[in-house]
Design a protein around this motif. Structure first.
Motif, PDB file in Angstrom:
ATOM      1  N   LEU A 191     -11.916  -8.324  -0.128  1.00 21.54           N
ATOM      2  CA  LEU A 191     -10.810  -8.544  -1.060  1.00 21.54           C
ATOM      3  C   LEU A 191     -10.014  -7.265  -1.197  1.00 21.54           C
ATOM      4  O   LEU A 191     -10.586  -6.169  -1.258  1.00 21.54           O
ATOM      5  CB  LEU A 191     -11.356  -8.963  -2.433  1.00 21.54           C
ATOM      6  N   ARG A 192      -8.702  -7.403  -1.267  1.00 21.33           N
ATOM      7  CA  ARG A 192      -7.820  -6.286  -1.593  1.00 21.33           C
ATOM      8  C   ARG A 192      -7.004  -6.648  -2.830  1.00 21.33           C
ATOM      9  O   ARG A 192      -6.386  -7.721  -2.890  1.00 21.33           O
ATOM     10  CB  ARG A 192      -6.852  -5.985  -0.439  1.00 21.33           C
ATOM     11  N   LEU A 193      -7.004  -5.757  -3.798  1.00 23.69           N
ATOM     12  CA  LEU A 193      -6.126  -5.850  -4.960  1.00 23.69           C
ATOM     13  C   LEU A 193      -5.064  -4.773  -4.784  1.00 23.69           C
ATOM     14  O   LEU A 193      -5.388  -3.611  -4.520  1.00 23.69           O
ATOM     15  CB  LEU A 193      -6.891  -5.611  -6.261  1.00 23.69           C
ATOM     16  N   ILE A 194      -3.798  -5.148  -4.952  1.00 34.96           N
ATOM     17  CA  ILE A 194      -2.712  -4.204  -4.644  1.00 34.96           C
ATOM     18  C   ILE A 194      -1.647  -4.231  -5.728  1.00 34.96           C
ATOM     19  O   ILE A 194      -1.273  -5.292  -6.238  1.00 34.96           O
ATOM     20  CB  ILE A 194      -2.052  -4.544  -3.293  1.00 34.96           C
ATOM     21  N   THR A 195      -1.166  -3.034  -6.058  1.00 34.88           N
ATOM     22  CA  THR A 195      -0.021  -2.909  -6.946  1.00 34.88           C
ATOM     23  C   THR A 195       0.755  -1.658  -6.558  1.00 34.88           C
ATOM     24  O   THR A 195       0.419  -0.984  -5.580  1.00 34.88           O
ATOM     25  CB  THR A 195      -0.457  -2.860  -8.415  1.00 34.88           C
ATOM     26  N   CYS A 196       1.799  -1.329  -7.294  1.00 36.38           N
ATOM     27  CA  CYS A 196       2.553  -0.105  -7.070  1.00 36.38           C
ATOM     28  C   CYS A 196       1.903   1.055  -7.804  1.00 36.38           C
ATOM     29  O   CYS A 196       1.138   0.863  -8.742  1.00 36.38           O
ATOM     30  CB  CYS A 196       3.986  -0.264  -7.559  1.00 36.38           C
ATOM     31  N   GLY A 197       2.233   2.271  -7.394  1.00 32.62           N
ATOM     32  CA  GLY A 197       1.681   3.442  -8.070  1.00 32.62           C
ATOM     33  C   GLY A 197       2.347   4.708  -7.584  1.00 32.62           C
ATOM     34  O   GLY A 197       3.312   4.677  -6.816  1.00 32.62           O
ATOM     35  N   GLY A 198       1.805   5.826  -8.046  1.00 31.88           N
ATOM     36  CA  GLY A 198       2.342   7.124  -7.649  1.00 31.88           C
ATOM     37  C   GLY A 198       3.564   7.504  -8.455  1.00 31.88           C
ATOM     38  O   GLY A 198       3.850   6.951  -9.513  1.00 31.88           O
ATOM     39  N   ALA A 199       4.301   8.470  -7.926  1.00 30.13           N
ATOM     40  CA  ALA A 199       5.492   8.964  -8.617  1.00 30.13           C
ATOM     41  C   ALA A 199       6.603   7.914  -8.596  1.00 30.13           C
ATOM     42  O   ALA A 199       6.704   7.113  -7.667  1.00 30.13           O
ATOM     43  CB  ALA A 199       5.969  10.252  -7.966  1.00 30.13           C
ATOM     44  N   PHE A 200       7.434   7.946  -9.623  1.00 27.67           N
ATOM     45  CA  PHE A 200       8.535   6.997  -9.751  1.00 27.67           C
ATOM     46  C   PHE A 200       9.857   7.738  -9.757  1.00 27.67           C
ATOM     47  O   PHE A 200      10.013   8.769 -10.426  1.00 27.67           O
ATOM     48  CB  PHE A 200       8.385   6.211 -11.055  1.00 27.67           C
ATOM     49  N   THR A 201      10.816   7.217  -9.024  1.00 26.45           N
ATOM     50  CA  THR A 201      12.184   7.736  -9.086  1.00 26.45           C
ATOM     51  C   THR A 201      13.138   6.569  -9.274  1.00 26.45           C
ATOM     52  O   THR A 201      12.850   5.443  -8.839  1.00 26.45           O
ATOM     53  CB  THR A 201      12.569   8.497  -7.806  1.00 26.45           C
ATOM     54  N   GLU A 202      14.261   6.831  -9.902  1.00 20.44           N
ATOM     55  CA  GLU A 202      15.249   5.774 -10.105  1.00 20.44           C
ATOM     56  C   GLU A 202      15.780   5.247  -8.779  1.00 20.44           C
ATOM     57  O   GLU A 202      16.053   4.061  -8.629  1.00 20.44           O
ATOM     58  CB  GLU A 202      16.406   6.304 -10.964  1.00 20.44           C
ATOM     59  N   LYS A 203      15.889   6.123  -7.802  1.00 22.57           N
ATOM     60  CA  LYS A 203      16.448   5.726  -6.517  1.00 22.57           C
ATOM     61  C   LYS A 203      15.470   4.909  -5.679  1.00 22.57           C
ATOM     62  O   LYS A 203      15.832   3.884  -5.105  1.00 22.57           O
ATOM     63  CB  LYS A 203      16.880   6.960  -5.733  1.00 22.57           C
ATOM     64  N   GLY A 204      14.228   5.356  -5.619  1.00 23.38           N
ATOM     65  CA  GLY A 204      13.271   4.722  -4.710  1.00 23.38           C
ATOM     66  C   GLY A 204      12.173   3.921  -5.353  1.00 23.38           C
ATOM     67  O   GLY A 204      11.387   3.278  -4.665  1.00 23.38           O
ATOM     68  N   GLY A 205      12.080   3.939  -6.695  1.00 25.17           N
ATOM     69  CA  GLY A 205      10.993   3.238  -7.368  1.00 25.17           C
ATOM     70  C   GLY A 205       9.680   3.977  -7.196  1.00 25.17           C
ATOM     71  O   GLY A 205       9.654   5.206  -7.071  1.00 25.17           O
ATOM     72  N   TYR A 206       8.577   3.255  -7.179  1.00 32.93           N
ATOM     73  CA  TYR A 206       7.267   3.869  -6.990  1.00 32.93           C
ATOM     74  C   TYR A 206       7.071   4.234  -5.525  1.00 32.93           C
ATOM     75  O   TYR A 206       7.426   3.477  -4.623  1.00 32.93           O
ATOM     76  CB  TYR A 206       6.162   2.916  -7.443  1.00 32.93           C
TER      77      TYR A 206
END
Length: 223
Positions: free
Chosen positions: A194-209
């Motif tokens: 099983l893989r559970l996946i979401t966004c993470g890491g640094a966030f920028t307005e231009k590129g998102g996570y």
């Protein structure tokens, strides 16, 4: 978000999750722009290896129990639970739209996870994929704390057939969305995973996570 390049994971005619990974839970990139400033500044929890630059990513396997359950027949998931981070969420189906993009769980329900129908169902032989938003303009969403999951944690997936597939986490990592190693993450190991996946890491307005948080687990029990 780019177009998904879907391959086959096995000889059954199912679509594999290779290539889909790069976009599958980056849906949050397009849905969090209005999030609270304090949440974006702090960011969601990050796996320890991601929080410590230069640290080697842990790949220790979970010790197999005395009796490992065999693969289950196909049955769609209806609920996913990760007790360590208080996730207890209903699961909907997500697939590809007419343009070949991965559909996201409806943004109006930020507590909803999505099972990618192009892969196996949780508990079948192969790699099942469940995705969820990290946040929305209203605040933290279903998988906000996914990066805080530790190796050895339990993931329970209630299936439509009434069985609960119990998985044990053996890997948690933050992977840059640029050059995402889809084949490694989604490859068929020959057993139910099983893989559970979401966004993470640094966030920028231009590129998102910048990253995807990926939790890897294998089937260790059935109830």
């Amino acid at each position: 978000m780019g177009r998904a390049d879907v391959g086959r994971a096995d000889g059954t005619g199912r679509h594999g999750a290779w290539g889909v990974v790069a976009v599958v839970l980056l849906v949050g990139v397009h849905l969090v722009r209005g999030g609270a400033e304090e949440l974006r500044a702090a960011g969601p929890p990050r796996p320890p290896a991601a929080a410590a630059p230069g640290a080697a990513r842990a790949e220790a396997a979970v010790l197999a129990p005395a009796s490992v359950p065999g693969p289950l027949p196909a049955s769609p998931p209806v609920r996913v639970r990760v007790p360590a981070v208080r996730v207890d969420a209903p699961v909907t189906r997500v697939g590809l739209d007419a343009d070949g993009w991965i559909e996201a769980p409806p943004p109006e329900d930020d507590r909803l996870a999505g099972w990618f129908t192009g892969a196996v169902t949780p508990g079948e032989r192969g790699t099942a994929v469940v995705v969820g938003h990290v946040d929305t303009p209203a605040g933290p969403a279903v998988f906000y704390d996914l990066g805080a999951v530790g190796r050895g944690s339990r993931v329970e997936v209630l299936r439509r057939d009434g069985r609960t597939a119990v998985f044990t986490v053996y890997g948690v990592e933050a992977v840059p969305k640029e050059g995402f190693p889809a084949r490694r993450v989604y490859a068929d190991s020959g057993r139910p995973e099983l893989r559970l996946i979401t966004c993470g890491g640094a966030f920028t307005e231009k590129g998102g996570y910048e990253d995807n948080v990926v939790v890897s687990a294998r089937l260790t029990g059935v109830r």
